[in-house]
Design an enzyme around this catalytic site. Structure first.
Site: not given
Lengths: 303, 254
Positions: A129, A69-72, A243
């Site tokens: 992050c 993911n790369s929501v940022g 996980g």
């Protein structure tokens, strides 16, 4: 009667199950599937000093047994959370773990002050992050920086301060000790592993941001190993994550040394995962004659 | 509390190669489903995330969805057999909004984007435009014809019906006919063309968008689309705020 209560940083959690920040929003959506009071606590979406729009889509890609993911850090900002979100969660029946990411030491300190005046039970400091240029990863990979940042924030923080560690480091134990020496009350690990997926036909990465954070069952063995290693070298308690898909996974993290364990990416597959997890844990305790869940924390027996 | 549901697959066909037409039994979903909403489906076959697939029809305690095999997830789903139980979340999302003032509605779909429009077409008597790459990819023409005021089919390669992009066919139709709303679903270039036409003509337009999704319920913030607003409303969630948006709300730039 089995006991699943955990005292974490002086706060009583009715069970060791929490959620990983960023996978659970502010609880509203998943609250439609499971009453939030089923959880010991939940990790709220990561906050920044000011609102952030986040990265361009696509922000997700499936990988073997996991996701990138790369929501940022899209979020409404810490002040909005303090004024609007947290008050609405006051009677939700679970502890709220607020999560913050800063660009500078000053921002982290300001956010710690703002969050200290809310009803959040714990403040989790994200120094790891991987998806924003100044979202903490620069802070989280150098032991001396982690130590100084933790010490500075601790002065402004009236709640237990948990430092969230990045797995994208050479020695997780050095970083963990640096946070403990800086005054951290607890640690949470692991954040996502930096990864990449390329569409071989277009020759372009799937994620608009090119790289992103890997989570899901694919990272679990790495996370368990890191929780084990960190538990060996610090005295402060640990929130383990990475996980988790079952109660057995929760037990595994606790044996490695976690006091609380977070559900995360697994929620996307099973929004009511916690109900299965709690059932599994009770069955495990009964099968092994364990009366107090605290007895299994760090109880792995090495070969 | 909402729940995931195990729904029995009761009919399955492959109307054209690579496109699968599934109907599952679920009185709850069938009763709740609104046009333009989607299901979040655990496809099996070792894939991890659920896949969002639009609802095509809902009636008689059953829900129908049609999908194209595009990757591992849809491939695994296509291999499920009649009698199998499929793990479904839904119905999810904000669908099409049908209002009393919609007297002259136009529905336009492109490729696999025609499937999410069928339940809507059953509810609003519309002039329907369906575009496909070529004659061999045309699907559901007869079904739309049985419920619509009119159906115009077009093909990009001109092998069947209107020759050219279906948005052009709609634009020509709008020169001569009244219209107070356009409902659209299809590939991004088609949606951009429809959005431009609607806004040039000052017609309300609702677009159904697609994006790679995570949770499907609005918590994880991965399936965003760029909106025309600023600040915290700059990135909207396709799964929760959409998948159907007013064309003036979204830029379609991502």
């Amino acid at each position: 009667m089995i006991n699943t209560k955990i005292n974490f940083c002086g706060i009583e959690f009715k069970n060791p199950i929490v959620t990983a920040s960023g996978t659970f929003g502010f609880g509203e959506e998943y609250g439609e599937y499971v009453d939030l009071s089923e959880y010991g606590g939940f990790g709220a979406k990561g906050l920044t000093r000011y609102p952030r729009e986040g990265n361009k889509a696509p922000r997700i890609a499936e990988t073997p047994s996991g996701i990138l993911n790369s929501v940022g850090l899209q979020n409404p900002g810490v002040e909005y959370f303090a004024a609007h979100t947290m008050p609405s969660l006051k009677n939700c029946g679970a502890h709220v773990i607020a999560n913050m990411s800063g660009n500078t030491v000053e921002e982290y300190c300001e956010m710690a002050e703002i969050l200290s005046d809310t009803d959040a039970a714990i403040i989790e400091m994200n120094i790891s992050c991987p998806n924003v240029k100044h979202g903490g990863l620069a802070f989280g990979t150098d032991a001396k920086t982690v130590n100084e940042l933790t010490a500075a924030v601790k002065k402004h923080c009236k709640k237990p301060l948990v430092v969230k560690l990045s797995p994208n480091v050479t020695s997780i134990t050095d970083i963990a000790k640096a946070a403990e020496d800086g005054g951290a009350d607890g640690l949470s690990l692991i954040n996502t592993l930096l990864g990449m997926k390329i569409d071989i036909h277009s020759r372009r990465p799937i994620l608009a941001n090119n790289m992103g954070g890997l989570s899901g069952p694919a990272v679990k063995p790495v996370a368990v190993r890191m929780v084990y290693q960190v538990h060996q070298v610090v005295k402060i308690p640990i929130i383990g994550m990475g996980g988790v898909m079952s109660g057995d996974d929760v037990i595994e993290f606790m044996l490695a040394g976690a006091s609380l364990v977070a559900l995360g990416t697994g929620l996307f597959v099973k929004p009511d995962l916690i109900l299965d997890v709690k059932r599994d844990i009770a069955a495990y305790m009964e099968r092994h004659g364990i009366e107090d869940i605290n007895d299994i924390i760090g109880a792995v027996r090495l070969n | 509390m909402k729940q995931t549901k195990l729904c029995k697959l009761i009919s399955k066909s492959e109307p054209i190669p690579g496109i699968f037409d599934f109907t599952v039994e679920s009185p709850e979903i069938a009763a709740e489903a609104r046009c333009g909403q989607f299901l979040h489906i655990a496809c099996g076959g070792g894939t991890f995330l659920r896949r969002p697939i639009s609802i095509c029809d809902a009636r008689d305690n059953c829900v129908r969805f049609i999908f194209e095999v595009k990757g591992e997830g849809t491939k695994a789903l296509a291999e499920r057999n009649i009698g199998d139980f499929i793990d479904v979340m839904g119905p999810l999302g904000h669908g099409f909004e049908v209002k009393p003032e919609h007297k002259n509605a136009v529905i336009i779909g492109g490729g696999i984007g025609v499937f999410p429009l069928f339940l809507l077409a059953k509810q609003v008597k519309s002039d329907v435009f369906l575009g496909f790459r070529g004659k061999d990819r045309v699907v559901m023409e007869d079904e739309f014809a049985s419920v619509a005021k009119s159906v115009t089919v077009g093909t990009d390669d001109g092998s069947y019906g209107y020759k050219g992009y279906i948005a052009s066919a709609m634009d020509e139709y709008l020169d001569k006919n009244p219209c107070d709303v356009i409902f659209a679903c299809g590939p991004k270039p088609m949606l951009k063309a429809v959005k431009a036409i609607a806004e040039r003509r000052g017609i309300e337009c609702q677009l159904s968008l697609e994006q790679r999704m995570g949770c499907g319920i609005g918590a994880c913030l991965v399936c965003t689309c760029e909106s025309t607003k600023d600040g915290m409303d700059k990135q909207l969630r396709v799964c929760k705020n959409g998948p159907v948006f007013d064309s003036r709300e979204v830029t379609l730039n991502d």
